[in-house]
Design an enzyme around this catalytic site. Structure first.
Site, mmCIF file in Angstrom:
data_model
loop_
_atom_site.group_PDB
_atom_site.id
_atom_site.type_symbol
_atom_site.label_atom_id
_atom_site.label_comp_id
_atom_site.label_asym_id
_atom_site.label_seq_id
_atom_site.Cartn_x
_atom_site.Cartn_y
_atom_site.Cartn_z
ATOM 1 N N HIS A 128 59.255 45.518 11.606
ATOM 2 C CA HIS A 128 59.901 46.943 11.601
ATOM 3 C C HIS A 128 60.256 47.154 10.076
ATOM 4 O O HIS A 128 60.634 48.059 9.754
ATOM 5 C CB HIS A 128 61.421 46.986 12.273
ATOM 6 C CG HIS A 128 62.378 45.657 11.746
ATOM 7 N ND1 HIS A 128 62.350 44.213 12.020
ATOM 8 C CD2 HIS A 128 63.246 45.823 10.623
ATOM 9 C CE1 HIS A 128 63.151 43.652 11.327
ATOM 10 N NE2 HIS A 128 63.658 44.407 10.551
ATOM 11 N N ASP A 159 57.647 41.608 16.556
ATOM 12 C CA ASP A 159 58.296 42.069 15.300
ATOM 13 C C ASP A 159 57.655 41.387 13.999
ATOM 14 O O ASP A 159 58.007 40.925 13.123
ATOM 15 C CB ASP A 159 59.619 41.883 15.212
ATOM 16 C CG ASP A 159 60.451 42.510 14.252
ATOM 17 O OD1 ASP A 159 59.744 43.522 13.753
ATOM 18 O OD2 ASP A 159 61.438 42.295 13.742
ATOM 19 N N SER A 231 65.188 40.972 6.359
ATOM 20 C CA SER A 231 64.367 40.967 7.404
ATOM 21 C C SER A 231 62.784 40.875 6.614
ATOM 22 O O SER A 231 62.520 41.107 5.811
ATOM 23 C CB SER A 231 64.178 42.463 7.952
ATOM 24 O OG SER A 231 65.386 42.798 8.814
#
Length: 488
Positions: A128, A159, A231
């Site tokens: 992402h 992911d 992230s």
């Protein structure tokens, strides 16, 4: 980027998980830190010193584009023009007021983190963080030097993404085995949260084998603060070794008052090898739906049913997927899986973690209870198309769907002899065209679709970058779609 999960997955999961073996370059092992006396604070300065240089800042840019969007005109059918559009209306007549128009999307920029895993420029991050990016810029921690990056491979379900910059002698992180991580162990989350570069936060491993979101499985849970921008960053142990890639935050407010989740290196390493070797993620399927035994027993007690499976640990099989690996090996509804490849499984996430380390075609030994009696079978894991072939990156990826050949029962029920069932619509051109989950593709550009290879071939050879799809809905109704492979 930030990915927030507000609700945990239900107790029932579809085991379609699988990943592939990996080859992350491992630098010389770091020396162990000095033992800390009981009751004394843990010194995390060594871990920060070792890991910070390997964590990079990633900026992704999505350029402005012209997109065709669908919108509703509530007066379309009411005022539809009987004179064939003479008065400028009626273009959507008979389409329930649905019309299309082109819009210009704005240029967007976002940021996240990544971890250098080899000195020659390979970097792991979250899918992402890089998804949809037209430009990727990587900034090193040590000297703030910037590089353009390209995507080697990415997978939405796990992911994870692997990107590459053209550089040498980079400070690669040491990669540890996440299977050795213990609950209560001190860890650092390293990344670039909230625009603050080179940040570390401390916490402990709160739990292992957590299942969070669609497809993301067997996660490491930590109370180390994770915020927007973390992230793709590193979760490291007290020796500064990588044990996971930070992926998401579970919070009621969206702030870090909650728990963070990281993808363990046992999964990361396999994904990296897949991306390098095949360009795409190899996902194996065991072919069951189920839940933890204790969750199943509790749910039955709430219904007033007494259940005795002979154990309170393991995975209760609620459904065996037709033509799947479990079905081929003779597993049945009501069986309880207790071990897989010699590893005891108490939670569904643990089962997913083991399968995550396999490829389609790999064999696994499963022990299970049936009517309280232990049995052993050998399963051959399958891919999402229902066979054991390696799935290679191809133009078909632009469609954004998972398919498999129709089963014998579907052939009989729908009175057809072939076709590809749409198992999942992840996005992409099929979603844009409105192709729904469950639709059975029979013909594309006048070519019969009997296998996934047929679909790949017709996509590669599509004239005018257009697919004319004909097939049948689960209800038996015939239908079709036109899919444009490139933006107009």
């Amino acid at each position: 980027m930030k990915k927030i999960v507000k609700t945990l997955m239900p107790a029932m999961y579809l085991m379609v998980v699988a990943f592939s073996a990996a080859s992350c370059n491992k630098t010389q092992a770091a020396p162990a830190t000095a033992a800390v006396a009981p009751g004394q604070p843990v010194d995390l300065t060594y871990a920060a010193e070792k890991s910070l240089p390997a964590v990079v800042y990633i900026k992704s840019v999505t350029n402005s584009k012209v997109q065709t969007v669908e919108y509703s005109d509530p007066f379309e059918d009411f005022f539809s023009d009987p004179f064939g559009g003479f008065f400028g209306r009626g273009q959507g007549q008979g389409n329930n007021g649905k019309r299309q128009r082109q819009v210009q999307t704005p240029k967007r920029a976002a940021a996240g983190s990544g971890v250098i895993i080899s000195a020659d420029g390979y970097i792991v991050t979250n899918n992402h963080v890089v998804d949809g990016a037209d430009e990727l810029t990587v900034t090193l921690n040590e000297n703030s030097k910037e590089y353009s990056a390209r995507i080697i491979g990415a997978d939405k379900a796990t992911d994870l993404a692997l990107i590459k910059i053209d550089a040498k002698d980079l400070p690669a992180i040491v990669i540890a085995n996440s299977d050795d991580v213990k609950v209560g162990e001190w860890v650092l989350a390293v990344g670039n949260p909230l625009g603050l570069n080179n940040t570390v936060t401390a916490g402990i491993v709160s739990a292992k084998a957590r299942t969070m979101g669609q497809g993301v499985s067997s996660m490491i849970q930590t109370d180390a603060a994770i915020n927007q921008g973390n992230s793709g960053g590193a979760l490291v142990n007290t020796r500064g070794e990588l044990i996971g890639i930070n992926a998401m935050l579970y919070s009621q407010t969206g702030s870090n008052i909650g728990y963070g989740f990281a993808i363990p290196t046992a999964i990361v390493k396999k994904a990296v090898e897949d991306f390098k070797k095949y360009g795409t993620y190899q996902r194996a399927m065991i072919g069951i739906k189920g839940s933890d035994v204790n969750a199943y027993v509790d749910s039955e007690k709430e219904k007033g049913n007494e259940v005795d499976l002979g154990t309170m640990e393991g995975i209760y099989i609620a459904e065996v997927v037709e033509d799947g690996a479990a079905a081929d090996a003779g597993l049945q509804k009501g069986d309880v899986i207790t071990t897989i490849d010699g590893k005891k499984v108490k939670q569904f996430g643990e089962l997913q973690g083991v399968i995550a380390q396999k490829r389609p075609g790999d064999k696994v030994i499963v022990k299970f209870l049936r009517n309280k009696k232990e049995k052993t079978v050998t399963l051959t894991l399958k891919n999402e198309q229902g066979n054991t072939k390696v799935v290679k990156n191809a133009d078909v990826d632009v469609l954004g769907i998972d398919v498999r050949p129709v089963t014998d029962s579907q052939k009989k029920q729908l009175e057809i002899s072939y076709g590809l069932e749409v198992l999942k619509v992840n996005g992409g051109k099929m979603k844009d065209a409105g192709v729904p989950k469950g639709f059975i593709i029979q013909v594309v550009n006048d070519q019969p679709m009997r296998s996934f290879d047929d679909l790949q071939e017709v996509v590669k050879e599509a004239k005018d970058q257009m697919l004319v799809i004909k097939g049948i809905f689960p209800t038996g109704k015939r239908g079709g779609f036109v899919v444009y492979l490139q933006n107009e």
